[in-house]
Scaffold this motif. Structure first.
Motif, PDB file in Angstrom:
ATOM      1  N   ASP A   1       0.832  -1.203   0.000  1.00 10.62           N
ATOM      2  CA  ASP A   1       0.000   0.000   0.000  1.00 10.62           C
ATOM      3  C   ASP A   1       0.869   1.257   0.000  1.00 10.62           C
ATOM      4  O   ASP A   1       2.100   1.188  -0.024  1.00 10.62           O
ATOM      5  CB  ASP A   1      -0.982  -0.018   1.174  1.00 10.62           C
ATOM      6  CG  ASP A   1      -0.289   0.149   2.527  1.00 10.62           C
ATOM      7  OD1 ASP A   1       0.914   0.472   2.554  1.00 10.62           O
ATOM      8  OD2 ASP A   1      -0.954  -0.049   3.568  1.00 10.62           O
ATOM      9  N   GLY A   2       0.217   2.414   0.059  1.00 11.03           N
ATOM     10  CA  GLY A   2       0.944   3.684   0.069  1.00 11.03           C
ATOM     11  C   GLY A   2       0.909   4.347   1.424  1.00 11.03           C
ATOM     12  O   GLY A   2       1.146   5.556   1.530  1.00 11.03           O
ATOM     13  N   GLY A   3       0.597   3.567   2.483  1.00 12.67           N
ATOM     14  CA  GLY A   3       0.483   4.127   3.821  1.00 12.67           C
ATOM     15  C   GLY A   3       1.778   4.119   4.589  1.00 12.67           C
ATOM     16  O   GLY A   3       2.881   4.014   4.018  1.00 12.67           O
ATOM     17  N   LYS A   4       1.661   4.186   5.926  1.00 16.34           N
ATOM     18  CA  LYS A   4       2.829   4.313   6.799  1.00 16.34           C
ATOM     19  C   LYS A   4       3.305   2.984   7.373  1.00 16.34           C
ATOM     20  O   LYS A   4       4.184   2.952   8.235  1.00 16.34           O
ATOM     21  CB  LYS A   4       2.498   5.259   7.958  1.00 16.34           C
ATOM     22  CG  LYS A   4       2.148   6.674   7.500  1.00 16.34           C
ATOM     23  CD  LYS A   4       1.813   7.552   8.682  1.00 16.34           C
ATOM     24  CE  LYS A   4       1.453   8.973   8.243  1.00 16.34           C
ATOM     25  NZ  LYS A   4       1.116   9.839   9.403  1.00 16.34           N
ATOM     26  N   GLY A   5       2.725   1.880   6.940  1.00 10.65           N
ATOM     27  CA  GLY A   5       3.165   0.580   7.426  1.00 10.65           C
ATOM     28  C   GLY A   5       2.420   0.154   8.683  1.00 10.65           C
ATOM     29  O   GLY A   5       1.642   0.902   9.272  1.00 10.65           O
ATOM     30  N   PHE A   6       2.707  -1.081   9.102  1.00 11.58           N
ATOM     31  CA  PHE A   6       2.059  -1.636  10.297  1.00 11.58           C
ATOM     32  C   PHE A   6       2.822  -1.229  11.557  1.00 11.58           C
ATOM     33  O   PHE A   6       4.051  -1.092  11.525  1.00 11.58           O
ATOM     34  CB  PHE A   6       2.032  -3.169  10.231  1.00 11.58           C
ATOM     35  CG  PHE A   6       1.270  -3.717   9.070  1.00 11.58           C
ATOM     36  CD1 PHE A   6      -0.097  -3.555   8.981  1.00 11.58           C
ATOM     37  CD2 PHE A   6       1.924  -4.408   8.063  1.00 11.58           C
ATOM     38  CE1 PHE A   6      -0.806  -4.067   7.900  1.00 11.58           C
ATOM     39  CE2 PHE A   6       1.232  -4.936   6.991  1.00 11.58           C
ATOM     40  CZ  PHE A   6      -0.137  -4.758   6.898  1.00 11.58           C
ATOM     41  N   HIS A   7       2.116  -1.087  12.661  1.00 10.10           N
ATOM     42  CA  HIS A   7       2.773  -0.922  13.953  1.00 10.10           C
ATOM     43  C   HIS A   7       3.343  -2.278  14.376  1.00 10.10           C
ATOM     44  O   HIS A   7       2.743  -3.330  14.125  1.00 10.10           O
ATOM     45  CB  HIS A   7       1.783  -0.415  15.000  1.00 10.10           C
ATOM     46  CG  HIS A   7       1.394   1.008  14.806  1.00 10.10           C
ATOM     47  ND1 HIS A   7       2.027   2.050  15.441  1.00 10.10           N
ATOM     48  CD2 HIS A   7       0.431   1.580  14.015  1.00 10.10           C
ATOM     49  CE1 HIS A   7       1.473   3.202  15.075  1.00 10.10           C
ATOM     50  NE2 HIS A   7       0.507   2.942  14.218  1.00 10.10           N
ATOM     51  N   LYS A   8       4.491  -2.243  15.003  1.00  9.85           N
ATOM     52  CA  LYS A   8       5.146  -3.505  15.385  1.00  9.85           C
ATOM     53  C   LYS A   8       4.276  -4.363  16.286  1.00  9.85           C
ATOM     54  O   LYS A   8       4.262  -5.585  16.186  1.00  9.85           O
ATOM     55  CB  LYS A   8       6.481  -3.201  16.072  1.00  9.85           C
ATOM     56  CG  LYS A   8       7.541  -2.655  15.140  1.00  9.85           C
ATOM     57  CD  LYS A   8       8.867  -2.475  15.863  1.00  9.85           C
ATOM     58  CE  LYS A   8       9.941  -1.956  14.918  1.00  9.85           C
ATOM     59  NZ  LYS A   8      11.246  -1.768  15.605  1.00  9.85           N
ATOM     60  N   LYS A   9       3.536  -3.720  17.177  1.00 10.01           N
ATOM     61  CA  LYS A   9       2.713  -4.492  18.108  1.00 10.01           C
ATOM     62  C   LYS A   9       1.523  -5.141  17.399  1.00 10.01           C
ATOM     63  O   LYS A   9       0.927  -6.086  17.924  1.00 10.01           O
ATOM     64  CB  LYS A   9       2.212  -3.595  19.234  1.00 10.01           C
ATOM     65  CG  LYS A   9       1.241  -2.515  18.797  1.00 10.01           C
ATOM     66  CD  LYS A   9       0.722  -1.733  19.998  1.00 10.01           C
ATOM     67  CE  LYS A   9      -0.317  -0.688  19.568  1.00 10.01           C
ATOM     68  NZ  LYS A   9      -0.852   0.040  20.739  1.00 10.01           N
ATOM     69  N   ASP A  10       1.167  -4.636  16.202  1.00 13.91           N
ATOM     70  CA  ASP A  10       0.023  -5.191  15.476  1.00 13.91           C
ATOM     71  C   ASP A  10       0.402  -6.387  14.612  1.00 13.91           C
ATOM     72  O   ASP A  10      -0.456  -7.233  14.321  1.00 13.91           O
ATOM     73  CB  ASP A  10      -0.609  -4.118  14.589  1.00 13.91           C
ATOM     74  CG  ASP A  10      -1.280  -3.022  15.401  1.00 13.91           C
ATOM     75  OD1 ASP A  10      -1.685  -3.312  16.531  1.00 13.91           O
ATOM     76  OD2 ASP A  10      -1.382  -1.885  14.906  1.00 13.91           O
ATOM     77  N   LEU A  11       1.651  -6.468  14.175  1.00 15.82           N
ATOM     78  CA  LEU A  11       2.055  -7.507  13.222  1.00 15.82           C
ATOM     79  C   LEU A  11       1.702  -8.927  13.665  1.00 15.82           C
ATOM     80  O   LEU A  11       1.208  -9.728  12.865  1.00 15.82           O
ATOM     81  CB  LEU A  11       3.557  -7.396  12.926  1.00 15.82           C
ATOM     82  CG  LEU A  11       3.946  -6.408  11.822  1.00 15.82           C
ATOM     83  CD1 LEU A  11       5.447  -6.252  11.750  1.00 15.82           C
ATOM     84  CD2 LEU A  11       3.396  -6.876  10.484  1.00 15.82           C
ATOM     85  N   PRO A  12       1.940  -9.308  14.933  1.00 21.41           N
ATOM     86  CA  PRO A  12       1.614 -10.700  15.308  1.00 21.41           C
ATOM     87  C   PRO A  12       0.123 -11.002  15.367  1.00 21.41           C
ATOM     88  O   PRO A  12      -0.264 -12.158  15.451  1.00 21.41           O
ATOM     89  CB  PRO A  12       2.251 -10.837  16.703  1.00 21.41           C
ATOM     90  CG  PRO A  12       3.194  -9.698  16.850  1.00 21.41           C
ATOM     91  CD  PRO A  12       2.609  -8.593  16.028  1.00 21.41           C
TER      92      PRO A  12
END
Length: 412
Positions: free
Chosen positions: A348-359
């Protein structure tokens, strides 16, 4: 000896050969030394015995000396010397032996050859016996480990029965494995039951919502005629909320069906480009409203999958990318294949995932940082279930340029 050398026959043979040879040489040293000592004492005693006998005979009768010597038996002299020899006779014996060329270590070579051969035979016999015993014990251990492994594999398939207990070194491990398997089986049964109950309740709720939503949709269509501008605006908002509820109900029903494993996937040859185009069609309005550009390219590749359900998974991924891409942004889609799998990447063209959300991204009903207000947290969980039930996998990552990305793989 190192662990990897214990099963090497050549190393075992060489090791015991060297050990037997060394033992034979040491034993030959001891035997040669003791033999020389004892022989020198015996010779010294014989010389002393012969001298004393000669003196006694001369005193008895000098005239008969020749006759007495002829009658003397050498066996009696040596026998008497053997009985009466001692350390005091050693010096005389050694002197006599040295005079006639008998050296202390003269027979070392002969003794070494004989004794080394005997020691090597004994060492090799002991070594190979220990080797065979160890191999037999190792084979039993391997059979026990194989039995426990097969039991664990059967437990994983849900076919494990009671273990036949044996009293050996693996008894405690066997008990622990049996207890763990029983506890896991019980936990699995409880989890499966809870999961089935939850899926059934979700399906029931979705069905219960479906009827009133359908009625509301029909009523809004009837109310559209003859409304003022303000009324039409309210009806548009109401229609949007009804569509949202319809999508939510449909997603809940799909999720319940997938989790209950009641869906039969109709596999067919699907080209990746056509799959993207089919999934994009329901999202064209969203893309146009946000003026998002889709950059999709790749070589011509095909996958074996159910087109309808796979388009549903891709739709959810594209929708997630669109929701997190700012207006006027761009979404990249690339696909390729290798001998192991076909891969489709979404960025996507956004700011990426937060690390705490990835799992937790693919957990149902999970809403991470930056989630849309009307998001129920079902789309990504649904996409992952669809992929996994078609021999595929779905991953999430942050790209090198700090955008959010999804990797969809279908294995051959």
């Amino acid at each position: 000896m190192r662990l990897e050398d214990r099963d090497n026959p050549f190393r075992i043979f060489t090791g015991w050969l060297l050990l037997g040879t060394a033992a034979g040489f040491l034993l030959a040293l001891v035997v040669t030394f003791q033999e020389y000592r004892r022989f020198s004492e015996w010779v010294g005693a014989a010389l002393r015995q012969e001298s004393s006998v000669e003196n006694a005979d001369i005193q008895e009768s000098g005239m008969e000396e020749t006759k007495i010597r002829e009658m003397r038996s050498m066996e009696q002299t040596f026998a008497a010397a053997f009985k009466n020899c001692g350390p005091s006779d050693r010096a005389a014996g050694q002197e006599w032996l040295l005079e006639y060329g008998y050296r202390p270590w003269g027979r070392l070579g002969e003794h070494t050859a004989v004794l080394s051969a005997l020691c090597v035979l004994m060492a090799e016999g002991i070594g190979w016996s220990l080797f065979l015993i160890q191999k037999k014990r190792q084979k039993k251990q391997e059979q026990r480990i194989e039995g426990l492994t097969q039991y664990l594999l059967a437990a994983e398939r849900g076919e494990a029965a009671a273990l036949c207990r044996r009293e050996d070194a693996f008894s405690h491990l066997e008990d622990a494995v049996y207890k763990a398997v029983m506890e896991l089986r019980s936990t699995k049964e409880e989890a499966v039951h809870s999961h089935e109950v939850l899926s059934q309740r979700i399906a029931d709720i979705a069905h219960q919502l479906k009827t009133p939503i359908t009625s509301m949709s029909l009523m809004t269509e009837l109310l559209e005629e003859g409304q003022t501008e303000e009324g039409k605006e309210c009806l548009l908002r109401l229609s949007a909320q009804i569509r949202r509820l319809q999508n939510l109900v449909q997603a809940l029903l799909s999720l319940a069906k997938l989790e209950s494993h009641t869906i039969r996937f109709e596999r067919e040859v699907v080209d990746a480009e056509g799959l993207i185009e089919g999934a994009l069609e329901p999202l064209l309005e969203l893309f146009q409203n946000k003026q998002i550009r889709l950059d999709a390219s790749g070589e011509t590749v095909y996958i074996q999958a159910d087109r309808q359900w796979t388009e549903e998974a891709v739709l959810n991924l594209l929708k997630n990318c669109a929701e997190h891409t700012p207006a006027g942004g761009q979404i990249r889609v690339r696909w390729q294949e290798n001998p192991l799998y076909t891969e489709i990447r979404f960025t996507d063209g956004g700011k990426g995932f937060h690390k705490k959300d990835l799992p937790h991204l693919f957990e149902r009903f999970y809403r991470g940082e930056g989630a849309q207000k009307d998001s129920a947290g079902i789309g990504l969980a649904l996409a992952k279930l669809i992929a996994e039930q078609q021999n595929g996998q779905l991953y999430a990552e942050n790209t090198l340029d700090d955008h959010a990305g999804f990797i969809l793989r279908f294995y051959r």
